[in-house]
Design a protein around this motif. Structure first.
Motif, PDB file in Angstrom:
ATOM      1  N   SER A 186     -71.768  48.921 -60.265  1.00 18.81           N
ATOM      2  CA  SER A 186     -72.916  48.261 -60.870  1.00 18.81           C
ATOM      3  C   SER A 186     -73.449  47.166 -59.954  1.00 18.81           C
ATOM      4  N   PRO A 187     -74.764  47.158 -59.681  1.00 19.54           N
ATOM      5  CA  PRO A 187     -75.337  46.127 -58.799  1.00 19.54           C
ATOM      6  C   PRO A 187     -75.171  44.709 -59.339  1.00 19.54           C
ATOM      7  N   SER A 188     -74.932  44.572 -60.641  1.00 22.97           N
ATOM      8  CA  SER A 188     -74.805  43.241 -61.234  1.00 22.97           C
ATOM      9  C   SER A 188     -73.414  42.644 -61.066  1.00 22.97           C
ATOM     10  N   LYS A 189     -72.450  43.453 -60.647  1.00 25.41           N
ATOM     11  CA  LYS A 189     -71.071  42.983 -60.521  1.00 25.41           C
ATOM     12  C   LYS A 189     -70.705  42.758 -59.057  1.00 25.41           C
ATOM     13  N   VAL A 190     -69.969  41.690 -58.802  1.00 28.63           N
ATOM     14  CA  VAL A 190     -69.610  41.300 -57.434  1.00 28.63           C
ATOM     15  C   VAL A 190     -68.316  41.992 -57.002  1.00 28.63           C
ATOM     16  N   SER A 191     -68.321  42.526 -55.803  1.00 29.10           N
ATOM     17  CA  SER A 191     -67.115  42.999 -55.130  1.00 29.10           C
ATOM     18  C   SER A 191     -66.952  42.171 -53.859  1.00 29.10           C
ATOM     19  N   PHE A 192     -65.725  41.772 -53.566  1.00 28.81           N
ATOM     20  CA  PHE A 192     -65.526  40.952 -52.365  1.00 28.81           C
ATOM     21  C   PHE A 192     -64.181  41.253 -51.724  1.00 28.81           C
ATOM     22  N   MET A 193     -64.073  40.855 -50.467  1.00 32.44           N
ATOM     23  CA  MET A 193     -62.822  40.975 -49.717  1.00 32.44           C
ATOM     24  C   MET A 193     -62.689  39.747 -48.826  1.00 32.44           C
ATOM     25  N   THR A 194     -61.517  39.163 -48.846  1.00 33.54           N
ATOM     26  CA  THR A 194     -61.252  38.002 -48.022  1.00 33.54           C
ATOM     27  C   THR A 194     -59.855  38.118 -47.424  1.00 33.54           C
ATOM     28  N   MET A 195     -59.577  37.378 -46.361  1.00 30.24           N
ATOM     29  CA  MET A 195     -58.236  37.295 -45.814  1.00 30.24           C
ATOM     30  C   MET A 195     -57.687  35.925 -46.208  1.00 30.24           C
ATOM     31  N   ASP A 196     -57.338  35.820 -47.466  1.00 30.56           N
ATOM     32  CA  ASP A 196     -56.967  34.551 -48.061  1.00 30.56           C
ATOM     33  C   ASP A 196     -55.483  34.531 -48.354  1.00 30.56           C
ATOM     34  N   SER A 197     -54.797  33.454 -47.951  1.00 32.30           N
ATOM     35  CA  SER A 197     -53.376  33.320 -48.236  1.00 32.30           C
ATOM     36  C   SER A 197     -53.178  32.268 -49.314  1.00 32.30           C
ATOM     37  N   THR A 198     -51.944  31.984 -49.675  1.00 38.35           N
ATOM     38  CA  THR A 198     -51.666  31.083 -50.778  1.00 38.35           C
ATOM     39  C   THR A 198     -52.137  29.663 -50.507  1.00 38.35           C
ATOM     40  N   ASP A 199     -52.286  29.290 -49.231  1.00 37.43           N
ATOM     41  CA  ASP A 199     -52.751  27.942 -48.926  1.00 37.43           C
ATOM     42  C   ASP A 199     -54.272  27.874 -48.754  1.00 37.43           C
ATOM     43  N   GLY A 200     -54.948  28.958 -49.064  1.00 38.49           N
ATOM     44  CA  GLY A 200     -56.396  28.974 -48.992  1.00 38.49           C
ATOM     45  C   GLY A 200     -56.937  29.369 -47.639  1.00 38.49           C
ATOM     46  N   ASP A 201     -56.068  29.684 -46.688  1.00 35.65           N
ATOM     47  CA  ASP A 201     -56.500  30.083 -45.361  1.00 35.65           C
ATOM     48  C   ASP A 201     -56.067  31.510 -45.083  1.00 35.65           C
ATOM     49  N   LEU A 202     -56.723  32.104 -44.138  1.00 35.30           N
ATOM     50  CA  LEU A 202     -56.316  33.417 -43.644  1.00 35.30           C
ATOM     51  C   LEU A 202     -55.381  33.212 -42.471  1.00 35.30           C
ATOM     52  N   SER A 203     -54.282  33.939 -42.475  1.00 38.29           N
ATOM     53  CA  SER A 203     -53.364  33.882 -41.338  1.00 38.29           C
ATOM     54  C   SER A 203     -53.185  35.283 -40.775  1.00 38.29           C
ATOM     55  N   THR A 204     -53.574  35.475 -39.549  1.00 41.21           N
ATOM     56  CA  THR A 204     -53.438  36.751 -38.874  1.00 41.21           C
ATOM     57  C   THR A 204     -52.423  36.584 -37.757  1.00 41.21           C
ATOM     58  N   VAL A 205     -51.380  37.414 -37.761  1.00 45.38           N
ATOM     59  CA  VAL A 205     -50.297  37.268 -36.806  1.00 45.38           C
ATOM     60  C   VAL A 205     -50.347  38.401 -35.785  1.00 45.38           C
ATOM     61  N   TYR A 206     -50.343  38.050 -34.505  1.00 47.82           N
ATOM     62  CA  TYR A 206     -50.355  39.013 -33.418  1.00 47.82           C
ATOM     63  C   TYR A 206     -49.005  38.957 -32.705  1.00 47.82           C
ATOM     64  N   HIS A 207     -48.289  40.079 -32.691  1.00 47.69           N
ATOM     65  CA  HIS A 207     -46.957  40.154 -32.110  1.00 47.69           C
ATOM     66  C   HIS A 207     -47.064  40.610 -30.653  1.00 47.69           C
ATOM     67  N   MET A 208     -46.367  39.941 -29.765  1.00 44.72           N
ATOM     68  CA  MET A 208     -46.535  40.181 -28.332  1.00 44.72           C
ATOM     69  C   MET A 208     -45.329  40.904 -27.736  1.00 44.72           C
ATOM     70  N   ALA A 209     -45.614  41.853 -26.887  1.00 49.89           N
ATOM     71  CA  ALA A 209     -44.591  42.532 -26.086  1.00 49.89           C
ATOM     72  C   ALA A 209     -44.684  41.990 -24.665  1.00 49.89           C
ATOM     73  N   TRP A 210     -43.525  41.847 -23.998  1.00 50.84           N
ATOM     74  CA  TRP A 210     -43.483  41.242 -22.670  1.00 50.84           C
ATOM     75  C   TRP A 210     -42.882  42.212 -21.646  1.00 50.84           C
ATOM     76  N   GLN A 211     -43.350  42.082 -20.426  1.00 47.06           N
ATOM     77  CA  GLN A 211     -42.869  42.923 -19.347  1.00 47.06           C
ATOM     78  C   GLN A 211     -42.967  42.144 -18.041  1.00 47.06           C
ATOM     79  N   GLN A 212     -42.059  42.391 -17.122  1.00 42.72           N
ATOM     80  CA  GLN A 212     -42.101  41.701 -15.836  1.00 42.72           C
ATOM     81  C   GLN A 212     -43.067  42.430 -14.911  1.00 42.72           C
TER      82      GLN A 212
END
Length: 216
Positions: A186-212
């Protein structure tokens, strides 16, 4: 960067696997002993207005966290017509200890979505080094009705990792996107998406691989 942004606590185990066939350098189970430093060169996009994004590096050098405080896409109701899509382009300067190179092996995203029946959403991310033609794209799709927290993980096979060039400073680019489509809802109803965590911020974690890097 605004001070006071709450950074999500994130420590990731280093991913280990077989050495790529095209590179005979050893893969380290432990990251470099020297601390890496990540500076934000530029931040652009509707999902990360000035002062709403920050970067922190984990104490063991195996991950870094990008924290946002204003990253929300929505449609329907009285939503702005352009609010259905939000994106953020981060250009990072990664100062790596001499003799090492890195790749982003895994990325974790989390947030909250409220999608009406018939609506849908997508979270997308791409990763590439400055001047490189190799770009990795990852998509995660969500369908309504949905009203809950969400989490998505991008994982790259070891053989397909895109490594930073050895001995050359190349900025690392991360482009993330949230897109919400009203679909048959329905156009009258809002749909949304956020990257929200419990502290009100989005936290995105990037894991790093290492090589010599190969010896010269």
């Amino acid at each position: 960067m605004a001070n006071g942004l709450l950074l999500g606590g994130a420590v990731a185990a280093l991913i280990t696997a077989a050495v790529p066939a095209h590179n005979s350098s050893p893969v380290f189970d432990n990251p470099p002993p020297d601390r890496i430093v990540i500076d934000v060169a530029t931040v652009n996009g509707s999902g990360c207005p000035a002062g709403t994004a920050a970067v922190a590096v984990s104490e063991d050098n195996t991950a870094f966290t990008v924290t946002y405080s204003d990253y929300l896409a929505q449609v329907g109701g009285g939503s702005n017509p352009t609010a259905f899509r939000k994106n953020c382009q981060l250009n990072l300067v990664v100062h790596v200890p001499s003799g090492f190179t890195y790749a982003i092996a895994k990325a974790d995203y989390r947030g909250y979505a409220s999608l009406q029946s018939g609506a849908s959403a997508v979270q997308r991310a791409s990763y590439y080094f400055q001047g490189s033609s190799q770009t990795v794209f990852k998509n995660h799709n969500f369908s309504g009705s949905y009203n809950d927290n969400w989490q998505a993980t991008d994982t790259t096979d070891w053989a397909q990792l895109v490594w930073a060039p050895c001995g050359v400073q190349r900025n690392f680019n991360i482009n993330t996107e949230l897109r919400v489509n009203a679909g048959s809802s329905s156009p009258s109803k809002v749909s949304f998406m956020t990257m929200d965590s419990t502290d009100g911020d989005l936290s995105t974690v990037y894991h790093m691989a290492w090589q010599q890097c190969p010896a010269k």
